[in-house]
Design a protein around this motif. Sequence first.
Motif, PDB file in Angstrom:
ATOM      1  N   ILE A  63       0.838  -1.205   0.000  1.00 33.65           N
ATOM      2  CA  ILE A  63       0.000   0.000   0.000  1.00 33.65           C
ATOM      3  C   ILE A  63       0.875   1.258   0.000  1.00 33.65           C
ATOM      4  O   ILE A  63       0.585   2.235  -0.697  1.00 33.65           O
ATOM      5  CB  ILE A  63      -0.944   0.006   1.223  1.00 33.65           C
ATOM      6  N   GLY A  64       1.961   1.223   0.772  1.00 31.84           N
ATOM      7  CA  GLY A  64       2.848   2.382   0.857  1.00 31.84           C
ATOM      8  C   GLY A  64       3.504   2.709  -0.466  1.00 31.84           C
ATOM      9  O   GLY A  64       3.612   3.891  -0.841  1.00 31.84           O
ATOM     10  N   ILE A  65       3.949   1.705  -1.185  1.00 30.63           N
ATOM     11  CA  ILE A  65       4.594   1.934  -2.487  1.00 30.63           C
ATOM     12  C   ILE A  65       3.606   2.559  -3.462  1.00 30.63           C
ATOM     13  O   ILE A  65       3.922   3.537  -4.151  1.00 30.63           O
ATOM     14  CB  ILE A  65       5.149   0.610  -3.052  1.00 30.63           C
ATOM     15  N   VAL A  66       2.413   1.985  -3.514  1.00 30.93           N
ATOM     16  CA  VAL A  66       1.388   2.527  -4.423  1.00 30.93           C
ATOM     17  C   VAL A  66       1.071   3.977  -4.066  1.00 30.93           C
ATOM     18  O   VAL A  66       0.985   4.852  -4.944  1.00 30.93           O
ATOM     19  CB  VAL A  66       0.110   1.660  -4.362  1.00 30.93           C
ATOM     20  N   THR A  67       0.910   4.259  -2.776  1.00 25.85           N
ATOM     21  CA  THR A  67       0.581   5.619  -2.325  1.00 25.85           C
ATOM     22  C   THR A  67       1.689   6.601  -2.682  1.00 25.85           C
ATOM     23  O   THR A  67       1.415   7.710  -3.172  1.00 25.85           O
ATOM     24  CB  THR A  67       0.340   5.636  -0.808  1.00 25.85           C
ATOM     25  N   ALA A  68       2.931   6.228  -2.429  1.00 28.76           N
ATOM     26  CA  ALA A  68       4.058   7.116  -2.724  1.00 28.76           C
ATOM     27  C   ALA A  68       4.151   7.418  -4.216  1.00 28.76           C
ATOM     28  O   ALA A  68       4.396   8.571  -4.613  1.00 28.76           O
ATOM     29  CB  ALA A  68       5.358   6.482  -2.225  1.00 28.76           C
ATOM     30  N   ILE A  69       3.959   6.408  -5.030  1.00 30.15           N
ATOM     31  CA  ILE A  69       4.029   6.614  -6.489  1.00 30.15           C
ATOM     32  C   ILE A  69       2.894   7.501  -6.963  1.00 30.15           C
ATOM     33  O   ILE A  69       3.101   8.436  -7.760  1.00 30.15           O
ATOM     34  CB  ILE A  69       4.011   5.250  -7.218  1.00 30.15           C
ATOM     35  N   VAL A  70       1.680   7.247  -6.470  1.00 23.83           N
ATOM     36  CA  VAL A  70       0.519   8.046  -6.885  1.00 23.83           C
ATOM     37  C   VAL A  70       0.692   9.499  -6.463  1.00 23.83           C
ATOM     38  O   VAL A  70       0.406  10.425  -7.243  1.00 23.83           O
ATOM     39  CB  VAL A  70      -0.777   7.457  -6.292  1.00 23.83           C
ATOM     40  N   LEU A  71       1.173   9.739  -5.249  1.00 24.32           N
ATOM     41  CA  LEU A  71       1.396  11.107  -4.779  1.00 24.32           C
ATOM     42  C   LEU A  71       2.432  11.829  -5.639  1.00 24.32           C
ATOM     43  O   LEU A  71       2.247  12.999  -6.004  1.00 24.32           O
ATOM     44  CB  LEU A  71       1.857  11.093  -3.325  1.00 24.32           C
ATOM     45  N   LYS A 115       1.698  15.036  -8.061  1.00 25.24           N
ATOM     46  CA  LYS A 115       2.439  16.285  -7.904  1.00 25.24           C
ATOM     47  C   LYS A 115       3.078  16.705  -9.216  1.00 25.24           C
ATOM     48  O   LYS A 115       3.054  17.888  -9.592  1.00 25.24           O
ATOM     49  CB  LYS A 115       3.509  16.107  -6.820  1.00 25.24           C
ATOM     50  N   MET A 116       3.654  15.731  -9.940  1.00 25.74           N
ATOM     51  CA  MET A 116       4.290  16.060 -11.228  1.00 25.74           C
ATOM     52  C   MET A 116       3.266  16.526 -12.255  1.00 25.74           C
ATOM     53  O   MET A 116       3.554  17.385 -13.085  1.00 25.74           O
ATOM     54  CB  MET A 116       5.065  14.847 -11.743  1.00 25.74           C
ATOM     55  N   ALA A 160       9.479  15.084  -8.379  1.00 24.45           N
ATOM     56  CA  ALA A 160       8.116  15.616  -8.275  1.00 24.45           C
ATOM     57  C   ALA A 160       8.071  16.931  -7.521  1.00 24.45           C
ATOM     58  O   ALA A 160       7.293  17.822  -7.855  1.00 24.45           O
ATOM     59  CB  ALA A 160       7.220  14.588  -7.584  1.00 24.45           C
ATOM     60  N   PHE A 161       8.932  17.086  -6.498  1.00 22.53           N
ATOM     61  CA  PHE A 161       8.927  18.289  -5.682  1.00 22.53           C
ATOM     62  C   PHE A 161      10.098  19.202  -6.035  1.00 22.53           C
ATOM     63  O   PHE A 161      10.670  19.868  -5.194  1.00 22.53           O
ATOM     64  CB  PHE A 161       8.967  17.919  -4.199  1.00 22.53           C
ATOM     65  N   GLY A 162      10.456  19.195  -7.327  1.00 21.62           N
ATOM     66  CA  GLY A 162      11.586  20.001  -7.775  1.00 21.62           C
ATOM     67  C   GLY A 162      11.370  21.489  -7.634  1.00 21.62           C
ATOM     68  O   GLY A 162      12.329  22.253  -7.543  1.00 21.62           O
ATOM     69  N   ILE A 188      13.607  19.489 -12.254  1.00 21.71           N
ATOM     70  CA  ILE A 188      14.623  19.094 -11.280  1.00 21.71           C
ATOM     71  C   ILE A 188      15.566  20.242 -10.940  1.00 21.71           C
ATOM     72  O   ILE A 188      16.322  20.156  -9.984  1.00 21.71           O
ATOM     73  CB  ILE A 188      15.453  17.890 -11.775  1.00 21.71           C
ATOM     74  N   ALA A 189      15.552  21.286 -11.714  1.00 26.13           N
ATOM     75  CA  ALA A 189      16.456  22.419 -11.452  1.00 26.13           C
ATOM     76  C   ALA A 189      15.844  23.347 -10.409  1.00 26.13           C
ATOM     77  O   ALA A 189      14.638  23.526 -10.329  1.00 26.13           O
ATOM     78  CB  ALA A 189      16.715  23.192 -12.739  1.00 26.13           C
ATOM     79  N   THR A 190      16.704  23.934  -9.592  1.00 19.06           N
ATOM     80  CA  THR A 190      16.273  24.930  -8.618  1.00 19.06           C
ATOM     81  C   THR A 190      17.194  26.138  -8.705  1.00 19.06           C
ATOM     82  O   THR A 190      18.300  26.055  -9.226  1.00 19.06           O
ATOM     83  CB  THR A 190      16.315  24.376  -7.186  1.00 19.06           C
TER      84      THR A 190
END
Length: 499
Positions: free
Chosen positions: A182-190, A194-195, A270-272, A202-204
């Motif tokens: 469940i955790g893997i699926v949730t992390a991937i979906v989140l 976000k993306m 995703a959180f770049g 990826i650049a900041t």
Amino acid sequence: EPELTPEDAQEIPVEVVVQTKRFAKDPSSSQFWVWLPLSGSLLPLGFAIWLRSLGLSFEQSLTALLLAIFTSAGLVAVGAIAGKRSSLPTLVLSRAAFGVFGNLGPAVILVLSRLFWALVLVVLGYLLIAQNLAGSATLSGNSEPISWIAVGVLAILVLGAAVLSSLGGKILVWAQRLSGGIGIVTAIVLSITKMSDSGFVIATGDSGSWLRALGASVVIFAIFGLAWSSASSDYASGLPVNVRGWKVAGWAILSMGLVPAILGTLALVAFGELNDRDFTASFNGLVVGASSATLGILVQVSLIATLVTTIAMSLRSSSMSFESIQLKFKAPIATPLIAVASAALAVLGLSYLGVSGFWFNLHGYALLLAVPVAAWSGIFVSDVLIRRIAYHEVSLSRSYGFYKAVNLVNTLGWLAAVVLGWGLLKSELIEFRWLGFIADSTANAEFWAQSNFGVVIAFATGLLLPVAAGIPRIKRQEKEVLAIEARRNDLKDVLGLVD
């Protein structure tokens, strides 16, 4: 089976069954599922968001993340090899390195560390439940009034974790598999969600600091690796002794290394564009502020599954660790006691630990405990890798056995590594201002403050001790063990005895 002499042990690099005869059928792949509740969860996403909140570049964040994760995976993998060589808990196995009585000092600190991390999981559970009940992403553990509804929900979850821990066996294994999946699926979906909202960036704008990246990597190593290194053998003790060590280690690295590395890298991408430097608000926003009701439910289910399973694992490991300090409690008795104590301390201590924020305090306490645990882990890992045969379990409980009462080199070396590590470690917490007594006298005090390198020094010192001074002793022990086992087998054949 042909008899093994000491000369055979030097020529054939295989592991030998010594005294312990088990009929367990657990495959080596069980090590993948054991650690999946930790690695296949929102924890790698939390690490990624925290790294981005430090203003690090993508390259610095990725390097820090991968370095910490794979070092942690290596610790757990070596501990798993030790566990499959014996049915005893991790902190009892470390008597082979420190001696039966010499092990007491490190064991007391590591038992306290295990209890601390059980407490952290309970406090974290309370904060997540409280913020979900409030529907707010602003709770950070900062002296908010205690929500007794959240305490009640938490009590139910802790009770469930205690029952799960006491049952153990296949029920716990299936809980680990379900939680990790469940955790893997949730992390991937989140991450994908976000993306889709912010794009693939990826650049900041920040160039960041490699020194700060190193310090962040050490913190992740302390939370992800050192927090569980003293339990690394506990969940491999059911494996048959004749299972190849590289298979056991490979599955552990796949679970604790590759899975969180992929999830963490995906989250970094995703959180770049994360500009909010407040990690607490960002992570809580991820947990509470889901973009859809379906995703919100998925996140909550994942969090509950992860909390219950990891608390159960922590309680089980904590109850097993008492044996190392001469306290023998049965798991069905010890587990509920630890659960009740953790829940009570979580409620009573939240007002104190939450004064400056839960995450801020966790950072300081995790690094303080990381030094003695890192020194112990270095010695334990090095000792395990040098050995080639299974442990002589009777000698692990007898001061006159092959492992003796005290190994002065490793015991005093551990103390020296702890003093050195604490002397080079700096903390922002008022109660730990005494740390850094060596760093303060150097010209590069800022380096030690940002890099958290005191933990690394303690770990490296521990790694070197058995290599520098322990190889002849370990080889001598193995010869003695094989010789007495050969004589025992001879007597068994002559007298017609059976195990």
